[in-house]
Enzyme design. Sequence first.
Site, PDB file in Angstrom:
ATOM      1  CB  CYS A   4      -0.975  -0.023   1.177  1.00  0.00           C
ATOM      2  SG  CYS A   4      -0.198  -0.035   2.811  1.00  0.00           S
ATOM      3  CG  ASN A   7       4.350  -1.637   5.197  1.00  0.00           C
ATOM      4  OD1 ASN A   7       5.446  -1.927   5.658  1.00  0.00           O
ATOM      5  ND2 ASN A   7       3.429  -2.562   5.027  1.00  0.00           N
ATOM      6  CB  CYS A   9      -3.719   1.615   7.051  1.00  0.00           C
ATOM      7  SG  CYS A   9      -3.487   3.087   8.063  1.00  0.00           S
ATOM      8  NE  ARG A  10      -4.496   1.421   1.735  1.00  0.00           N
ATOM      9  CZ  ARG A  10      -4.281   2.171   0.674  1.00  0.00           C
ATOM     10  NH1 ARG A  10      -5.122   2.087  -0.349  1.00  0.00           N
ATOM     11  NH2 ARG A  10      -3.250   2.984   0.601  1.00  0.00           N
ATOM     12  CB  SER A  11       0.212  -3.538   2.794  1.00  0.00           C
ATOM     13  OG  SER A  11       1.088  -2.634   3.395  1.00  0.00           O
ATOM     14  CG  ASP A 122      -5.222   5.767   2.351  1.00  0.00           C
ATOM     15  OD1 ASP A 122      -5.308   5.398   3.543  1.00  0.00           O
ATOM     16  OD2 ASP A 122      -4.308   6.469   1.913  1.00  0.00           O
TER      17      ASP A 122
HETATM   18  P1  4NP Z   1      -1.814   2.760   4.095  1.00  0.00           P
HETATM   19  O1  4NP Z   1      -2.459   4.113   4.664  1.00  0.00           O
HETATM   20  O2  4NP Z   1      -1.241   3.115   2.735  1.00  0.00           O
HETATM   21  O3  4NP Z   1      -2.976   1.838   3.996  1.00  0.00           O
HETATM   22  O4  4NP Z   1      -0.772   2.320   5.103  1.00  0.00           O
HETATM   23  C1  4NP Z   1      -1.756   5.316   4.788  1.00  0.00           C
HETATM   24  C2  4NP Z   1      -0.873   5.491   5.832  1.00  0.00           C
HETATM   25  C3  4NP Z   1      -0.210   6.694   5.998  1.00  0.00           C
HETATM   26  C4  4NP Z   1      -0.441   7.722   5.102  1.00  0.00           C
HETATM   27  C5  4NP Z   1      -1.318   7.560   4.032  1.00  0.00           C
HETATM   28  C6  4NP Z   1      -1.976   6.331   3.883  1.00  0.00           C
HETATM   29  N1  4NP Z   1       0.215   8.963   5.275  1.00  0.00           N
HETATM   30  O5  4NP Z   1      -0.133   9.948   4.563  1.00  0.00           O
HETATM   31  O6  4NP Z   1       1.124   9.069   6.135  1.00  0.00           O
END
Ligand code: 4NP
Length: 156
Positions: A4, A7, A9-11, A122
């Site tokens: 993702c 790294n 949240c989703r992955s 997201d």
């Molecule tokens: P992820 O979510 O891609 O599912 O881990 C996010 C985590 C952090 C951020 C954006 C999306 N960020 O902007 O820091």
Amino acid sequence: MFVCLGNICRSPLAEGVFKKLIIERNLQNEIAVDSAGTSNWHVGDLPDPRTEEIASQHDVQLDHRGQQIHPEDLQTFDYIVAMDISNYNNIRALEGFGENGQGRLIMMRDFDELGKEKDVPDPYYGGANGFENVYKMLLRSCTNFLDHIVKEHNIM
Ligand code: 4NP
């Protein structure tokens, strides 16, 4: 390898869900799982507290620290699983993708019967509801993805 943006949240949640399914089917010695972000923003970080919360509600263990995807991962893993189309395009832009990445890169929801060709959204800027929604998508997708791997690689 599940990928993702951050790294956190989703992955890592996909990694935890997939590892749980692998243990339930006793395939720990057959399949290796990891996750990464296309960004380096959360390298070394634990998953987001909301990710931890949704995981613990569903008896999913998370054992991961943030890392950024590296061109070598395109050679190490049989499948690179992007959570959304922006992750997909960023992975395609990695050095050496043409030689090593073709045929390995897929979208997580290619395996979701309720949303083929869609993104895992997201959840970072939304509420807790978004995390539950993501969990449900990942559970459906990971279950079907594991069936697919077992068939494709003739794993007993
Ligand atoms: P992820 O979510 O891609 O599912 O881990 C996010 C985590 C952090 C951020 C954006 C999306 N960020 O902007 O820091």
